[in-house]
Design a protein around this motif. Structure first.
Motif, short mmCIF file in Angstrom:
data_model
loop_
_atom_site.label_atom_id
_atom_site.label_comp_id
_atom_site.label_asym_id
_atom_site.label_seq_id
_atom_site.Cartn_x
_atom_site.Cartn_y
_atom_site.Cartn_z
N ASP A 91 0.81 -1.21 0.00
CA ASP A 91 0.00 0.00 0.00
C ASP A 91 0.85 1.27 0.00
O ASP A 91 1.67 1.48 0.90
CB ASP A 91 -0.90 0.03 1.24
CG ASP A 91 -1.65 -1.27 1.45
OD1 ASP A 91 -2.80 -1.34 1.02
OD2 ASP A 91 -1.06 -2.20 2.04
N LYS A 92 0.60 2.14 -0.95
CA LYS A 92 1.19 3.48 -0.95
C LYS A 92 0.43 4.28 0.10
O LYS A 92 -0.81 4.30 0.10
CB LYS A 92 1.05 4.12 -2.34
CG LYS A 92 1.71 5.46 -2.44
CD LYS A 92 1.63 5.98 -3.88
CE LYS A 92 2.36 7.30 -4.00
NZ LYS A 92 2.29 7.81 -5.38
N HIS A 93 1.18 4.94 1.01
CA HIS A 93 0.50 5.62 2.10
C HIS A 93 1.27 6.84 2.59
O HIS A 93 2.44 7.02 2.27
CB HIS A 93 0.25 4.64 3.26
CG HIS A 93 1.50 4.04 3.84
ND1 HIS A 93 2.25 3.08 3.18
CD2 HIS A 93 2.15 4.26 5.01
CE1 HIS A 93 3.27 2.74 3.93
NE2 HIS A 93 3.25 3.45 5.04
N LEU A 94 0.57 7.66 3.36
CA LEU A 94 1.16 8.81 4.02
C LEU A 94 1.09 8.56 5.51
O LEU A 94 0.01 8.27 6.05
CB LEU A 94 0.39 10.09 3.68
CG LEU A 94 0.38 10.48 2.21
CD1 LEU A 94 -0.61 11.63 1.98
CD2 LEU A 94 1.77 10.86 1.74
N LEU A 95 2.22 8.66 6.18
CA LEU A 95 2.28 8.45 7.62
C LEU A 95 2.48 9.80 8.28
O LEU A 95 3.43 10.52 7.96
CB LEU A 95 3.44 7.50 7.95
CG LEU A 95 3.65 7.15 9.41
CD1 LEU A 95 2.39 6.54 10.02
CD2 LEU A 95 4.83 6.20 9.54
N ARG A 96 1.58 10.17 9.18
CA ARG A 96 1.63 11.46 9.85
C ARG A 96 1.72 11.28 11.35
O ARG A 96 0.90 10.57 11.94
CB ARG A 96 0.38 12.28 9.52
CG ARG A 96 0.21 12.57 8.06
CD ARG A 96 -1.04 13.43 7.81
NE ARG A 96 -1.29 13.52 6.38
CZ ARG A 96 -2.24 12.83 5.74
NH1 ARG A 96 -3.05 12.01 6.40
NH2 ARG A 96 -2.38 12.96 4.44
N ALA A 97 2.69 11.96 11.95
CA ALA A 97 2.82 11.97 13.41
C ALA A 97 2.21 13.26 13.94
O ALA A 97 2.44 14.34 13.38
CB ALA A 97 4.29 11.89 13.81
N ASP A 98 1.42 13.14 14.99
CA ASP A 98 0.83 14.33 15.61
C ASP A 98 1.93 15.26 16.12
O ASP A 98 3.06 14.83 16.39
CB ASP A 98 -0.07 13.93 16.78
CG ASP A 98 -1.35 13.24 16.33
OD1 ASP A 98 -1.70 13.31 15.13
OD2 ASP A 98 -2.01 12.63 17.20
N GLU A 99 1.58 16.51 16.26
CA GLU A 99 2.49 17.50 16.85
C GLU A 99 2.74 17.14 18.31
O GLU A 99 1.88 16.58 18.99
CB GLU A 99 1.86 18.90 16.79
CG GLU A 99 1.69 19.44 15.40
CD GLU A 99 3.01 19.84 14.74
OE1 GLU A 99 4.00 20.08 15.46
OE2 GLU A 99 3.03 19.90 13.50
N GLY A 100 3.93 17.44 18.79
CA GLY A 100 4.20 17.35 20.22
C GLY A 100 4.85 16.08 20.72
O GLY A 100 5.45 16.08 21.78
N GLU A 101 4.69 14.96 19.99
CA GLU A 101 5.28 13.71 20.46
C GLU A 101 5.60 12.80 19.28
O GLU A 101 4.78 12.62 18.38
CB GLU A 101 4.31 12.99 21.40
CG GLU A 101 4.87 11.73 22.02
CD GLU A 101 3.89 11.01 22.94
OE1 GLU A 101 4.30 10.03 23.56
OE2 GLU A 101 2.72 11.43 23.03
N ASP A 102 6.79 12.24 19.29
CA ASP A 102 7.17 11.26 18.28
C ASP A 102 6.31 10.00 18.42
O ASP A 102 5.81 9.70 19.51
CB ASP A 102 8.64 10.84 18.44
CG ASP A 102 9.62 11.97 18.22
OD1 ASP A 102 9.23 13.03 17.68
OD2 ASP A 102 10.80 11.79 18.58
N ILE A 103 6.17 9.27 17.32
CA ILE A 103 5.55 7.95 17.36
C ILE A 103 6.68 6.92 17.37
O ILE A 103 7.63 7.03 16.59
CB ILE A 103 4.65 7.67 16.14
CG1 ILE A 103 3.58 8.73 15.96
CG2 ILE A 103 4.01 6.29 16.26
CD1 ILE A 103 2.74 8.53 14.69
N VAL A 104 6.56 5.92 18.23
CA VAL A 104 7.52 4.82 18.26
C VAL A 104 6.79 3.55 17.83
O VAL A 104 5.75 3.21 18.39
CB VAL A 104 8.16 4.65 19.65
CG1 VAL A 104 9.11 3.46 19.67
CG2 VAL A 104 8.88 5.93 20.07
N PHE A 105 7.37 2.88 16.82
CA PHE A 105 6.79 1.67 16.25
C PHE A 105 7.75 0.49 16.39
O PHE A 105 8.96 0.66 16.36
CB PHE A 105 6.55 1.83 14.74
CG PHE A 105 5.47 2.79 14.35
CD1 PHE A 105 4.16 2.57 14.72
CD2 PHE A 105 5.76 3.89 13.56
CE1 PHE A 105 3.15 3.43 14.31
CE2 PHE A 105 4.77 4.76 13.15
CZ PHE A 105 3.46 4.53 13.53
#
Length: 133
Positions: A91-105
């Motif tokens: 899947d072609k996709h856009l990954l967006r992290a909210d402002e203020g905190e990194d996302i850890v995966f």
């Protein structure tokens, strides 16, 4: 048996950084497990276009929040701790992290990555890249 710590991998060539993210590749192709395992941090307030044409990926959110949008249909899925999304159709996709905190995966790739992969101009990882020991 293979035993590694996240900190040891961060302090090695297994740690790769780009403008929007950093990824610590704890398990790679040369470990001969058939998949790779990464801890990836997406920087707060960023949007990253991704299209893994050569790999399948499962992505589990450990911390932080954001959203993933599939480009083919514009569908947006909320991401928060405990969410998994699975790119089972390249899947072609856009990954967006909210402002203020990194996302850890925690991420799993099949086929396994070699270690030095970064996204090209289309958001694609090459099938083969420089190998990390």
């Amino acid at each position: 048996m293979i035993v590694r710590t996240l900190q040891d991998c961060i302090n090695s060539d297994r740690h790769v950084r780009s403008d929007n993210w950093e990824s610590t590749r704890m398990l790679l192709k040369n470990d001969n497990m058939g998949f790779s395992f990464h801890i990836t941090r997406i920087f707060a307030g960023t949007e990253t276009p991704i299209h893994y044409q050569n790999h399948l990926e499962s992505v589990y959110c450990i911390s932080g929040s954001g959203e993933v949008e599939t480009c083919d249909d514009g569908k947006i899925h909320r991401i928060e701790p405990g969410t998994i999304y699975i790119l089972d159709k390249h899947d072609k996709h856009l990954l967006r992290a909210d402002e203020g905190e990194d996302i850890v995966f925690a991420c799993v790739f099949n086929p396994a990555l070699n270690g030095k992969e970064v996204h090209d101009e289309n958001g694609v990882y090459p099938l083969e890249a420089e190998t990390v020991e």
